[in-house]
Design an enzyme around this catalytic site. Structure first.
Site, mmCIF file in Angstrom:
data_model
loop_
_atom_site.group_PDB
_atom_site.id
_atom_site.type_symbol
_atom_site.label_atom_id
_atom_site.label_comp_id
_atom_site.label_asym_id
_atom_site.label_seq_id
_atom_site.Cartn_x
_atom_site.Cartn_y
_atom_site.Cartn_z
ATOM 1 N N TRP A 1 37.488 39.135 39.289
ATOM 2 C CA TRP A 1 37.444 38.015 40.242
ATOM 3 C C TRP A 1 36.330 37.023 39.898
ATOM 4 O O TRP A 1 35.973 36.177 40.697
ATOM 5 C CB TRP A 1 37.333 38.515 41.678
ATOM 6 C CG TRP A 1 36.069 39.191 42.130
ATOM 7 C CD1 TRP A 1 34.966 39.516 41.401
ATOM 8 C CD2 TRP A 1 35.792 39.619 43.470
ATOM 9 N NE1 TRP A 1 34.027 40.129 42.188
ATOM 10 C CE2 TRP A 1 34.503 40.212 43.472
ATOM 11 C CE3 TRP A 1 36.494 39.572 44.670
ATOM 12 C CZ2 TRP A 1 33.922 40.748 44.627
ATOM 13 C CZ3 TRP A 1 35.912 40.103 45.819
ATOM 14 C CH2 TRP A 1 34.641 40.684 45.792
ATOM 15 N N HIS B 1 27.754 50.218 39.973
ATOM 16 C CA HIS B 1 28.316 48.882 39.749
ATOM 17 C C HIS B 1 28.394 48.596 38.243
ATOM 18 O O HIS B 1 27.979 47.543 37.756
ATOM 19 C CB HIS B 1 27.448 47.821 40.449
ATOM 20 C CG HIS B 1 28.138 46.499 40.672
ATOM 21 N ND1 HIS B 1 29.199 46.343 41.527
ATOM 22 C CD2 HIS B 1 27.904 45.271 40.142
ATOM 23 C CE1 HIS B 1 29.572 45.075 41.528
ATOM 24 N NE2 HIS B 1 28.816 44.414 40.687
ATOM 25 N N THR C 1 34.340 47.745 39.561
ATOM 26 C CA THR C 1 33.288 46.735 39.553
ATOM 27 C C THR C 1 33.867 45.353 39.298
ATOM 28 O O THR C 1 34.616 45.145 38.338
ATOM 29 C CB THR C 1 32.260 47.081 38.457
ATOM 30 O OG1 THR C 1 31.711 48.373 38.733
ATOM 31 C CG2 THR C 1 31.156 46.044 38.384
ATOM 32 N N GLU C 2 33.522 44.399 40.180
ATOM 33 C CA GLU C 2 33.977 43.003 40.079
ATOM 34 C C GLU C 2 35.496 42.892 40.047
ATOM 35 O O GLU C 2 36.056 41.960 39.470
ATOM 36 C CB GLU C 2 33.365 42.332 38.850
ATOM 37 C CG GLU C 2 31.840 42.382 38.787
ATOM 38 C CD GLU C 2 31.170 41.612 39.908
ATOM 39 O OE1 GLU C 2 31.849 40.801 40.567
ATOM 40 O OE2 GLU C 2 29.966 41.812 40.123
ATOM 41 N N LEU C 3 36.179 43.838 40.690
ATOM 42 C CA LEU C 3 37.646 43.906 40.687
ATOM 43 C C LEU C 3 38.214 43.932 39.270
ATOM 44 O O LEU C 3 39.352 43.506 39.045
ATOM 45 C CB LEU C 3 38.279 42.745 41.475
ATOM 46 C CG LEU C 3 38.089 42.733 42.989
ATOM 47 C CD1 LEU C 3 38.959 41.648 43.617
ATOM 48 C CD2 LEU C 3 38.421 44.076 43.627
#
Length: 405
Positions: free
Chosen positions: A305, A117, A153-155
């Site tokens: 996002w 991540h 990771t986190e779009l």
């Protein structure tokens, strides 16, 4: 043409840095143990177990129901270490949607991502590739699946990532359907990243996703209470063949507790949706195979996002975060050259983006979200503990180099 819901759910737990002082540096090399096992068990009981049970029932009841999910390597590690029965429940979920003859017909898809991540894509493409390969192997070893779709990771997405996904054989890459990028266009179509040949871009409908993920139990919301019938009508009103709902797993049971009715809402959704003619569900890869590209969408700057800005400021917005990220990746080559699997493993755990997320000093609504997820008393405590751990990593690195001379 059928109208499909693409339901994608993400699950992640980091290895959190414990309270680690300057006096621990050079003495105690264990940076972990900040309640990870207790947190995992709490969230599992409230969210993961009942959500998996609901999804398995939905797969067994509705042959047209499909779901995509992503899970980090650190989450799988914690399941293996603290709660093997939780990993068994995810395996049961995958098996409930498995096609015995054709993997492309699986009704549960696992999307590829970074093992830790991390934000490695923006600091080290070589380390990014290593973490992707490590994650793909972990998914295959655990579930017997090979990812054909990808989410960073986190779009966190830009045009460079689209080109990377294209050259690495992915069918589709996921990103945020942010208004400032789309302008007049809808997120509910397939798009093409510029400069690519095969990969497609699937964008989150953040308004409808957030109605479920953030507003469901908000009694001050004008649309409260949100029923499955009302929500299905909203989905059906979208003038496009796809409705892309991207949410965190913890939406169910953790962000919205069971007594809000969130699980009843989830279980009723396929019945409401599939009762309408020519309606179905698709995994993200199945949608990429089935629908044609509508247009090209360019994102030269990073879009995520997270937070109101939808950029990397949640992890890089202040000097503490910038220094921490710079310091961890500056060690990369020397760390890998040691060949010390324990040192390399600790270093990679420290690349997890949650650590710098806890250092955010944002205010108002975004600040409240950062505080909710952080195990630290303040962003400054998060920075201090993290940098002390990095200093101990540096100490171990120097000792390793000395021993090789």
């Amino acid at each position: 043409m059928p109208k499909a819901i693409c339901l994608y759910m993400h699950v992640h737990q980091p290895w959190r840095v414990r309270q680690y002082s300057a006096f621990d540096t050079g003495v105690d090399h264990n940076y972990w143990g900040a309640g990870d096992g207790e947190i995992l068990r709490k969230v599992a009981d409230k969210s993961y177990f009942p959500t998996n049970a609901a999804l398995i029932d939905m797969l067994n009841t509705y042959p047209e129901f499909r779901v995509s999910l992503s899970t980090t390597g650190t989450f799988i590690e914690q399941c293996e270490y603290y709660l093997p029965e939780l990993l068994d429940s995810f395996k049961a979920l995958v098996d409930a949607g498995r096609s015995p003859d054709d993997p492309s017909k699986n009704r549960v898809e696992i999307v590829g991502e970074t093992y830790y991540h991390s934000l490695a894509f923006f600091y080290s493409r070589a380390e990014f590739d290593r973490q992707i390969a490590q994650h793909a192997q972990k998914i295959f070893d655990t579930f017997g699946l090979r990812p054909t779709a990808f989410r960073n990771t986190e779009l966190a997405y830009n045009n460079d990532l689209g080109r990377w996904a294209d050259t690495h054989g992915y069918k589709v890459v996921l990103a945020e359907g942010w208004d400032k990028v789309l302008d007049w266009r809808s997120p509910n179509w397939l798009y093409q990243p510029p400069g690519t040949d095969k990969v497609k871009l699937l964008l989150k409908n953040y308004k409808l996703s957030d109605d479920m993920a953030f507003r469901f139990s908000n009694r001050a919301w004008a649309e409260y209470p949100l029923t499955s019938g009302k929500y299905t009508a909203w989905l059906d009103a979208e003038a496009a063949p796809l409705v892309n709902l991207f949410i965190d797993y913890e939406t169910f049971g953790e962000h919205h507790w069971e007594d809000t009715g969130i699980f009843n809402f989830l279980r009723a959704l396929p019945d409401e949706w599939l009762s309408r003619p020519d309606h179905t569900f698709m995994t993200v890869s199945q949608a990429a195979d089935f629908y044609e590209v509508k247009d090209e969408v360019s994102m030269p700057h990073v879009v995520t996002w997270a937070d109101t800005e939808r950029d990397l400021s949640a992890w890089l917005g202040n000097r503490m975060q910038q220094e921490a990220n710079h310091y961890i990746y500056a060690m990369e080559q020397a760390i890998l050259e040691t060949g010390d699997i324990h040192l390399i493993g600790d270093w990679r755990r420290l690349t997890t983006s949650d650590h710098t997320y806890y250092m955010s000093t944002k205010y108002w609504n975004d600040g409240d979200v950062h505080t909710y997820f952080s195990p630290k008393p303040s962003p400054f405590d998060a920075f201090t503990d993290y940098m002390n751990a990095l200093r101990d990593v540096r100490y171990r690195l120097i000792k390793s180099q000395q021993n090789k001379r």
